[in-house]
Design a protein around this motif. Sequence first.
Motif, mmCIF file in Angstrom:
data_model
loop_
_atom_site.group_PDB
_atom_site.id
_atom_site.type_symbol
_atom_site.label_atom_id
_atom_site.label_comp_id
_atom_site.label_asym_id
_atom_site.label_seq_id
_atom_site.Cartn_x
_atom_site.Cartn_y
_atom_site.Cartn_z
ATOM 1 N N UNK A 22 0.841 -1.194 0.000
ATOM 2 C CA UNK A 22 0.000 0.000 0.000
ATOM 3 C C UNK A 22 0.874 1.241 0.000
ATOM 4 N N UNK A 23 0.289 2.347 -0.434
ATOM 5 C CA UNK A 23 1.065 3.563 -0.630
ATOM 6 C C UNK A 23 1.697 4.075 0.655
ATOM 7 N N UNK A 24 1.006 3.955 1.787
ATOM 8 C CA UNK A 24 1.573 4.439 3.043
ATOM 9 C C UNK A 24 2.217 3.336 3.865
ATOM 10 N N UNK A 25 2.316 2.141 3.297
ATOM 11 C CA UNK A 25 2.906 0.974 3.957
ATOM 12 C C UNK A 25 2.207 0.608 5.258
ATOM 13 N N UNK A 26 0.999 1.126 5.453
ATOM 14 C CA UNK A 26 0.233 0.773 6.643
ATOM 15 C C UNK A 26 0.573 1.578 7.876
#
Length: 540
Positions: A83-87
Amino acid sequence: MGNHLPEFRAAARRINRRQFVTRAGAAAVLAFAANMPAAGAAAARRLNPREITKDPFTLGVASGDPRPDTALLWTRLAPEPYTADSGLPAERVEVEWEVAYDERFALIVASGTATAHPELDHSVRVEVPGLSPGRFYHYRFRAGTWISPVGRTRTAPAAGTPTSRLRLATLSCQAYYHGYFTAYGHLAAEDLDVVVHLGDYLYEYAVTAAGGERKYTDRTLPAHYNSETVTLEDYRLRYGLYKSDPDLMAAHAAHPFVVTWDDHETENNYADQTPENDVPPEEFLLRRAAAYRAYWENQPLRAPQRPEGPDMRLYRRLHFGQLAQFDILDTRQYRSNQVQGANWQVPGPESKDPRRTMTGETQERWLLDGWKNSNATWNLLAQQVTFAQRRDVPGSDFRLSMDAWDGYTASRQRLLDGAQAAGLNNLMVLTGDVHVGYGFDLKEDFDDPRSRVVGTEIATTSVSSDRDGAEKPSNWSNLTSANPHLKYYNGRRGYTTFTLTRDRATVTFNTLTSVTKPGSALTRAASFVTEAGNPGLTPA
């Protein structure tokens, strides 16, 4: 717009994540770049690591660039790496680290904390001082209740130490969608002091939802992987995909790595500020800045390698006692553009132009000066593309690769002349890029088979790129006939191992039958020896 390149370079140095992840045009980016905070500036808020509810160490741990008294340790917090924000929220996270003599951490020798900044995609790097030379250490990280896998690293022998043996491996070119990273699983079990990665750590091309040839992997990748990497977010996500591979993580945890890039970490066949396709250089510089920053965030590199926008000094020098000097080159960032593209062409005056350079003048001078001052038994030149002359067919109607050193013959000759002037009897060039294993004798004059051998070149095959390959590729007869200094040629996947002593270097080509299916056994395909003071490859 071309006359504004210095302005675009300056703007690219000020770009942060928010600007890169938008697909704005270069002019739009330039317009608001000056108003954004500097890359790596501390975020205002701090996240309590105990609030992290998923394992953040999904990308494992790594160490790199061994020195006698320090270790460089790396990890990146990514509970959701696809995911773009790495969670994780855009907040700082304090991460604890420990270094011990033993893997159970009963004898801890150093510990501390480091900050994972969201501006650097929550990557963490720690330079641990005060270590003893030439010994193994174990390390780990902690974020809240989560503990990382345990890594093992090794410091380099002290300067001037008459080291008796060095074991290393080289590898390159790991297209995720072309197969499994089985080679790394075998590499993790090797007895090695250091691993040298020679480029194409990832590929910019689209990855299908099933991961291409990884059809035995029971999962579906997010749709955003099915596009080429352009923005900082794209490159970060691609590293999240590659570095989540369990075999790759195992190899990084087992050995310290020395890394350098080739072209695909940014874009195929780029040369300095010239892209592969018809894109304005000022736009390409923004893409290059995104790629370089993501590379630094995701590799075990020290502080001097941190990029400034589209510029990053990756070339550097490492020493292993008196036994070996490693000169790590960058043959992409400073090179002249390829003649007639990067294809195979009949050589002509342009490819022989003495003004053409593979390294740039500054890097070339740095290398030659380093050779003059070298007292090492073995001088290892870690670089990307084939160094030796490589004719495609026998006879006079041959072509040469304009992307390799054959397209920069004067630049190559300056290095060979410099090595001879420095008295380097044991020059070994380490090469990636070509997806095959080569063993070359380096000749004083490649056009004269009787001329003196002045060094050796070992090209390692790919980890997975171009799928399974073949022991004898279709051009095997032509290349071996056209190039009598080519002593070995194999097209299977795998890696190469080396054992250096004060008397000789033993080179072993390790291959896999398949990478399109998991679990292939490793074969020691061939071994060669080159004696100290007597360059040239002979079968072991």
